[in-house]
Motif scaffolding. Structure first.
Motif, PDB file in Angstrom:
ATOM      1  N   UNK A 182      35.421  49.909  38.726  1.00  0.00           N
ATOM      2  CA  UNK A 182      34.899  49.595  39.817  1.00  0.00           C
ATOM      3  C   UNK A 182      33.430  48.955  39.545  1.00  0.00           C
ATOM      4  N   UNK A 183      32.744  49.135  38.431  1.00  0.00           N
ATOM      5  CA  UNK A 183      31.714  48.436  37.969  1.00  0.00           C
ATOM      6  C   UNK A 183      32.055  47.097  37.526  1.00  0.00           C
ATOM      7  N   UNK A 184      33.176  46.856  36.729  1.00  0.00           N
ATOM      8  CA  UNK A 184      33.666  45.647  36.484  1.00  0.00           C
ATOM      9  C   UNK A 184      33.929  44.899  37.711  1.00  0.00           C
ATOM     10  N   UNK A 185      34.768  45.270  38.671  1.00  0.00           N
ATOM     11  CA  UNK A 185      34.971  44.775  39.836  1.00  0.00           C
ATOM     12  C   UNK A 185      33.552  44.328  40.621  1.00  0.00           C
ATOM     13  N   UNK A 186      32.614  45.066  40.615  1.00  0.00           N
ATOM     14  CA  UNK A 186      31.424  44.836  41.251  1.00  0.00           C
ATOM     15  C   UNK A 186      30.671  43.610  40.444  1.00  0.00           C
ATOM     16  N   UNK A 187      30.590  43.575  39.265  1.00  0.00           N
ATOM     17  CA  UNK A 187      30.117  42.507  38.497  1.00  0.00           C
ATOM     18  C   UNK A 187      30.929  41.077  38.851  1.00  0.00           C
ATOM     19  N   UNK A 188      32.040  41.176  38.678  1.00  0.00           N
ATOM     20  CA  UNK A 188      33.053  40.074  39.057  1.00  0.00           C
ATOM     21  C   UNK A 188      32.790  39.487  40.318  1.00  0.00           C
ATOM     22  N   UNK A 189      32.641  40.447  41.412  1.00  0.00           N
ATOM     23  CA  UNK A 189      32.267  40.073  42.676  1.00  0.00           C
ATOM     24  C   UNK A 189      30.844  39.400  42.763  1.00  0.00           C
ATOM     25  N   UNK A 190      29.987  39.894  41.982  1.00  0.00           N
ATOM     26  CA  UNK A 190      28.636  39.402  42.049  1.00  0.00           C
ATOM     27  C   UNK A 190      28.637  37.993  41.538  1.00  0.00           C
TER      28      UNK A 190
END
Length: 132
Positions: A10-18
């Motif tokens: 989830x943190x990786x996906x959040x960084x990618x979205x950002x």
């Protein structure tokens, strides 16, 4: 899958979205493995490698001015996630537009993206791009 794995993904996906929301192709590519691949199904063929990804992602921001994302749902799996979303954009001097898309994103053990496949609702995308 453990909760820790889900939280890390989830943190990786959040960084990618950002990175995508920053409209910075270099920031996006920095989160990809060196031989990572991307394909926007129905729009372009597969591109592979950081140089090709950089060019492709820069083109996304040209094609869709004021690029944005409206998340419908995020599904986390084992070293991958699926993002069900609407791509929003607004050409200069025109009304905002959007269409439905779905991403399947795979990551390696280091959390770098190894492959991203984007699927569009072609009829919605065509209508949004052709609207007056």
């Amino acid at each position: 899958m453990s909760e820790a794995t889900k939280l890390n993904l989830a943190a990786i996906a959040d960084r990618y979205a950002a990175a995508w929301l920053s409209h910075d192709p270099q920031a996006i590519v920095a989160l990809h493995a060196p031989d990572s691949a991307f394909q926007a199904h129905g729009r372009s063929g597969e591109v592979k490698g950081k140089a090709a990804l950089l060019k492709e992602f820069a083109g996304v921001f040209e094609l869709y001015p004021n690029f944005g994302v409206e998340v419908r749902r995020l599904l986390l799996g084992d070293k991958h996630w699926t993002l069900d979303w609407d791509l929003t954009f607004q050409p200069p001097g025109k009304e905002p537009r959007k269409f439905h898309a779905l991403d399947v994103v795979e990551v390696d053990d280091a959390g770098l993206v190894t492959r991203k496949d984007t699927f569009f609702d072609f009829a919605q995308a065509k209508a949004a791009l052709e609207a007056k």
